[in-house]
Design an enzyme around this catalytic site. Structure first.
Site, mmCIF file in Angstrom:
data_model
loop_
_atom_site.group_PDB
_atom_site.id
_atom_site.type_symbol
_atom_site.label_atom_id
_atom_site.label_comp_id
_atom_site.label_asym_id
_atom_site.label_seq_id
_atom_site.Cartn_x
_atom_site.Cartn_y
_atom_site.Cartn_z
ATOM 1 C CB THR A 8 56.526 52.701 -1.997
ATOM 2 O OG1 THR A 8 55.797 52.971 -3.196
ATOM 3 C CG2 THR A 8 55.700 51.758 -1.130
ATOM 4 N NE ARG A 9 54.538 60.534 -0.300
ATOM 5 C CZ ARG A 9 55.837 60.791 -0.199
ATOM 6 N NH1 ARG A 9 56.660 60.318 -1.105
ATOM 7 N NH2 ARG A 9 56.315 61.516 0.797
ATOM 8 C CG ASN A 10 52.365 51.626 -5.924
ATOM 9 O OD1 ASN A 10 51.383 50.984 -5.605
ATOM 10 N ND2 ASN A 10 52.835 51.638 -7.162
ATOM 11 C CE LYS A 12 46.662 49.161 -8.397
ATOM 12 N NZ LYS A 12 46.543 49.154 -9.865
ATOM 13 C CG ASP A 73 64.974 51.385 -9.208
ATOM 14 O OD1 ASP A 73 63.960 52.077 -9.404
ATOM 15 O OD2 ASP A 73 65.954 51.417 -9.968
ATOM 16 C CE LYS A 179 52.102 42.629 -11.168
ATOM 17 N NZ LYS A 179 51.708 44.026 -11.184
#
Length: 202
Positions: A8-10, A12, A73, A179
């Site tokens: 991922t490039r995310n 978070k 995903d 979370k």
């Protein structure tokens, strides 16, 4: 130190996996993101299920980099929309990654749906592929209901309209630790911990 790639490039998502490994006291793993490795061609997400997409992404990453690779995903399944947007969550409004347009479209589609029928779940499938080794696929679900207006700034995607079961706040109003403890991605990543712990010992 064993390197593992989270495909991922995310930032978070990277921070979330690193936090979970720290909480679970898994040491000996260095978590990298796609920005830390040479670029490779990423196949489009064409699977019919979250599990198929996660496994395909993890296989691609492992084959391209030679690193043990984790991919996920995830998406939102809405009861009143027969489980949609599902695997189409990131491009529900037509353009991939336009969070606000996706969120607004779901709210518009539920305009006439009563509060008692606004049930939904966040779903995450996560896969770990070790080159020449095992493949592990897990799933996490987080049930709740959808609001009529977006609230909160801590999350992304559909977080501002999702109120988890037992909560009055949206998931975008929860702090990161809260979370992680509840979320679909947190549940899926924690389910991968035994396999990641084994990888760290290898």
């Amino acid at each position: 130190m064993t390197r593992v790639l989270l495909a991922t490039r995310n930032q978070k998502k990277l921070a979330e996996l690193r936090r979970i490994l720290a909480v679970e006291e898994v040491s000996g793993l260095e978590v990298l993101g796609l920005a830390d490795v040479d670029e490779f061609e990423e196949a489009p997400e064409t699977g019919a299920t979250f599990e198929e997409n996660a496994l395909a992404k993890a296989r691609d990453a492992a084959a391209a980099t030679g690193l043990a690779s984790v991919a996920d995903d995830s998406g939102l399944t809405v009861d009143a929309l027969n489980g949609m947007p599902g695997v189409l969550s990131a491009r529900w409004a037509g353009q991939h990654g336009d969070d606000r347009a996706n969120l607004d479209l779901v709210l518009a589609q539920l305009t006439d749906v009563g509060d008692e029928r606004r049930g939904a779940a966040f779903v995450c499938a996560a896969a770990l592929v070790v080159p020449g080794g095992e493949e592990t696929v897990v799933r996490g679900e987080w049930r709740g209901a959808l609001t009529r207006k977006a609230r909160g700034t801590n999350g992304f995607g559909y977080d501002p309209i999702f109120v988890p079961e037992g909560e009055t706040r949206t998931s975008a109003e929860l702090d990161p630790a809260e979370k992680d403890a509840q979320s679909h991605r947190g549940r899926a990543l924690r389910a991968l911990v035994p396999a990641l712990r084994q990888l760290a010992r290898a």
